[in-house]
Design an enzyme around this catalytic site. Structure first.
Site, PDB file in Angstrom:
ATOM      1  N   CYS A 122       0.813  -1.230   0.000  1.00 22.89           N
ATOM      2  CA  CYS A 122       0.000   0.000   0.000  1.00 22.89           C
ATOM      3  C   CYS A 122       0.837   1.267   0.000  1.00 22.89           C
ATOM      4  CB  CYS A 122      -0.952   0.007   1.182  1.00 22.89           C
ATOM      5  SG  CYS A 122      -2.015  -1.431   1.234  1.00 22.89           S
ATOM      6  N   HIS A 261      -3.068   7.226   3.104  1.00 23.97           N
ATOM      7  CA  HIS A 261      -3.497   5.960   2.501  1.00 23.97           C
ATOM      8  C   HIS A 261      -4.912   5.651   2.984  1.00 23.97           C
ATOM      9  CE1 HIS A 261      -3.873   1.892   1.337  1.00 23.97           C
ATOM     10  NE2 HIS A 261      -3.588   1.370   2.517  1.00 23.97           N
ATOM     11  N   ASN A 291      -9.943   0.120   0.297  1.00 19.58           N
ATOM     12  CA  ASN A 291      -8.486   0.194   0.269  1.00 19.58           C
ATOM     13  C   ASN A 291      -7.994  -0.334  -1.082  1.00 19.58           C
ATOM     14  OD1 ASN A 291      -5.739  -0.247   0.570  1.00 19.58           O
ATOM     15  ND2 ASN A 291      -5.903  -1.191   2.603  1.00 19.58           N
TER      16      ASN A 291
HETATM   17  N1  ACO Z   1     -18.424  -8.207   9.866  1.00 16.93           N
HETATM   18  C1  ACO Z   1     -18.824  -8.512  11.092  1.00 16.93           C
HETATM   19  N2  ACO Z   1     -17.970  -8.913  12.051  1.00 16.93           N
HETATM   20  C2  ACO Z   1     -16.672  -8.990  11.748  1.00 16.93           C
HETATM   21  C3  ACO Z   1     -16.192  -8.692  10.466  1.00 16.93           C
HETATM   22  C4  ACO Z   1     -17.120  -8.285   9.502  1.00 16.93           C
HETATM   23  N3  ACO Z   1     -16.772  -7.963   8.241  1.00 16.93           N
HETATM   24  N4  ACO Z   1     -14.855  -8.856  10.458  1.00 16.93           N
HETATM   25  C5  ACO Z   1     -14.497  -9.251  11.690  1.00 16.93           C
HETATM   26  N5  ACO Z   1     -15.604  -9.335  12.453  1.00 16.93           N
HETATM   27  C6  ACO Z   1     -15.685  -9.731  13.846  1.00 16.93           C
HETATM   28  C7  ACO Z   1     -14.515 -10.551  14.292  1.00 16.93           C
HETATM   29  O1  ACO Z   1     -14.718 -11.903  13.949  1.00 16.93           O
HETATM   30  C8  ACO Z   1     -14.550 -10.329  15.788  1.00 16.93           C
HETATM   31  O2  ACO Z   1     -15.513 -11.161  16.347  1.00 16.93           O
HETATM   32  P1  ACO Z   1     -15.265 -11.892  17.749  1.00 16.93           P
HETATM   33  O3  ACO Z   1     -15.067 -10.773  18.726  1.00 16.93           O
HETATM   34  O4  ACO Z   1     -16.496 -12.665  17.938  1.00 16.93           O
HETATM   35  O5  ACO Z   1     -14.027 -12.714  17.537  1.00 16.93           O
HETATM   36  C9  ACO Z   1     -15.037  -8.898  15.912  1.00 16.93           C
HETATM   37  O6  ACO Z   1     -15.653  -8.568  14.653  1.00 16.93           O
HETATM   38  C10 ACO Z   1     -13.954  -7.904  16.207  1.00 16.93           C
HETATM   39  O7  ACO Z   1     -12.893  -8.165  15.329  1.00 16.93           O
HETATM   40  P2  ACO Z   1     -11.608  -7.295  15.341  1.00 16.93           P
HETATM   41  O8  ACO Z   1     -10.662  -7.788  14.303  1.00 16.93           O
HETATM   42  O9  ACO Z   1     -11.101  -7.138  16.734  1.00 16.93           O
HETATM   43  O10 ACO Z   1     -12.213  -5.898  14.890  1.00 16.93           O
HETATM   44  P3  ACO Z   1     -11.463  -4.540  14.780  1.00 16.93           P
HETATM   45  O11 ACO Z   1     -12.194  -3.522  15.557  1.00 16.93           O
HETATM   46  O12 ACO Z   1      -9.983  -4.670  15.008  1.00 16.93           O
HETATM   47  O13 ACO Z   1     -11.662  -4.167  13.253  1.00 16.93           O
HETATM   48  C11 ACO Z   1     -10.511  -4.266  11.174  1.00 16.93           C
HETATM   49  C12 ACO Z   1     -11.191  -5.061  12.274  1.00 16.93           C
HETATM   50  C13 ACO Z   1     -11.526  -3.327  10.555  1.00 16.93           C
HETATM   51  C14 ACO Z   1      -9.972  -5.199  10.125  1.00 16.93           C
HETATM   52  C15 ACO Z   1      -9.397  -3.435  11.815  1.00 16.93           C
HETATM   53  O14 ACO Z   1      -8.569  -4.245  12.609  1.00 16.93           O
HETATM   54  C16 ACO Z   1      -8.568  -2.760  10.800  1.00 16.93           C
HETATM   55  O15 ACO Z   1      -9.023  -1.899  10.056  1.00 16.93           O
HETATM   56  N6  ACO Z   1      -7.276  -3.114  10.746  1.00 16.93           N
HETATM   57  C17 ACO Z   1      -6.407  -2.563   9.751  1.00 16.93           C
HETATM   58  C18 ACO Z   1      -6.603  -3.360   8.543  1.00 16.93           C
HETATM   59  C19 ACO Z   1      -6.153  -2.626   7.351  1.00 16.93           C
HETATM   60  O16 ACO Z   1      -6.554  -1.508   7.135  1.00 16.93           O
HETATM   61  N7  ACO Z   1      -5.321  -3.307   6.612  1.00 16.93           N
HETATM   62  C20 ACO Z   1      -4.763  -2.771   5.500  1.00 16.93           C
HETATM   63  C21 ACO Z   1      -3.889  -1.625   5.914  1.00 16.93           C
HETATM   64  S1  ACO Z   1      -2.308  -1.810   5.443  1.00 16.93           S
HETATM   65  C22 ACO Z   1      -2.476  -1.860   3.896  1.00 16.93           C
HETATM   66  O17 ACO Z   1      -3.306  -1.154   3.387  1.00 16.93           O
HETATM   67  C23 ACO Z   1      -1.652  -2.793   3.181  1.00 16.93           C
END
Ligand code: ACO
Length: 334
Positions: A122, A261, A291
């Site tokens: 990214c 980003h 993204n």
């Molecule tokens: N819909 C519903 N529930 C979901 C989903 C979804 N799409 N995805 C995950 N969950 C659930 C999980 O299973 C978890 O459930 P559990 O508590 O029963 O286990 C719960 O939601 C919380 O999951 P977390 O992963 O803790 O949620 P978080 O608040 O961290 O958000 C997210 C997840 C959005 C992916 C976040 O961590 C994030 O944005 N991280 C950065 C990811 C990113 O942007 N990556 C790319 C950046 S770097 C690059 O661009 C190369």
């Protein structure tokens, strides 16, 4: 502190044309509700994303890249035959080789251009712009076409709700050349390979070449530890933005537009807060595209300029973060 003055400048490298291209097919959060166990409410509140663009089957990264490049060349009034360097940043090349840049060169008829691809996930478009800037500063080439392009949808596990809601397809492009006013004031890049397993695709390379086993284990699809990425991205992007502003002698009040980003609204809000940049100065279009990895910063810059959020002489800070880990920033005057 005052913005870097034009009076004591050496030659600077600037952007003389911008282009972008996204597929017409829109995949909304409502569409995703029918594919995996998720809701529009969850995706919107956790990420800010409402919809993303998805390439039709058979459409490759070079197809999107070529369209974005054509627009950037037209805006820069540069003929394809006069392009001297093409750098394409992508994590989803058409194939392992030849480079996507060579494919784009052929499609454009940019017969004189030297071409190579750059892999920084990214952070790709920021890394590619800084790379091209070096060749232009040292006089090796007189212009460069920089592209960030992805067809991520081909490498997403559409059964994994934690990742499939985040990403989209698209391409951004810019022409860079020496400029008489404005241009790049400062840049910053960094990497941390010890975190390489937080976001990766294990299959298809020399470590795990394609096999029935690699397919069965879904090795050719993106894997991510979202929570860890979230923490590291926030810190790395903010610190990089602070470094680049310092090097450019820009305090936050002198920055008119901040273009991070486009991964996640919550990451962006945390970065802006840490870098002391008010959200009113932050440009976001992730709600419409998700993204788009290496394409993200260039697509955002394109739309920020088009919407009048970046005007002549404005100070702009681009900041990126991606797999690797990689991060980078550019401070420029438009
Ligand atoms: N819909 C519903 N529930 C979901 C989903 C979804 N799409 N995805 C995950 N969950 C659930 C999980 O299973 C978890 O459930 P559990 O508590 O029963 O286990 C719960 O939601 C919380 O999951 P977390 O992963 O803790 O949620 P978080 O608040 O961290 O958000 C997210 C997840 C959005 C992916 C976040 O961590 C994030 O944005 N991280 C950065 C990811 C990113 O942007 N990556 C790319 C950046 S770097 C690059 O661009 C190369």
């Amino acid at each position: 502190m005052s913005p870097a003055a034009d009076s004591h400048r050496a030659t600077r490298i600037g952007i003389t044309g911008l282009g972008m291209h996204v597929p017409s097919k829109v995949l909304t959060n409502a569409d995703l509700e029918k594919m995996v166990e998720t809701t529009d409410e969850w995706i919107t509140s956790r990420t800010g994303i409402k919809e993303r663009r998805i390439a039709e089957p058979g459409v490759a990264t070079s197809d999107l890249a070529t369209e974005a490049a054509r627009e950037a060349l037209a805006q820069a009034k540069l003929k394809p035959a006069d392009v001297e360097l093409i750098v394409t940043a992508t994590t989803t090349p058409d194939m392992l080789f030849p480079s996507t840049s060579c494919i784009v060169q052929d499609r454009l008829g940019a017969t004189s251009a030297v071409c190579f691809d750059l892999s920084a996930a990214c952070s790709g478009s920021v890394f590619a712009m800084i790379t091209a800037q070096q060749f232009l500063l040292n006089g090796r080439y007189r212009n460069a076409l920089v592209i960030g392009a992805e067809v991520l949808s081909s490498f997403i596990d559409w059964t994994d709700r934690a990742t499939c809601v985040l990403f989209g397809d698209g391409a951004g492009a810019c022409v860079m050349a020496p400029v008489k006013r404005g241009g790049i004031l400062a840049s910053d890049m960094g990497c941390d390979g010890s975190a390489k397993d937080l976001l990766y695709m294990p299959g298809g390379g020399s470590r795990n070449p394609p096999s029935h086993e690699s397919i069965d284990q879904r090795m050719h699809l993106l894997r991510m530890n979202g929570t860890e990425i979230f923490k590291l991205a926030t810190r790395a992007m903010a610190d990089s933005a602070i470094r680049v502003m310092k090097e450019a002698k820009l305090s936050p009040e002198h920055v008119e537009c901040f273009i991070p980003h486009q991964a996640n609204t919550r990451i962006i809000e945390a970065v802006a807060k840490r870098a002391r940049l008010p959200m009113a100065k932050v440009f976001m279009n992730l709600q419409r595209y998700g993204n788009t990895s290496a394409a993200s910063n260039l697509i955002a810059l394109y739309e920020a300029v088009k919407e009048g959020r970046v005007k002549r002489d404005d100070h702009v800070v681009l900041v990126a973060f991606g797999a690797g880990l990689t991060w980078g920033s550019i401070a420029l005057q438009w």
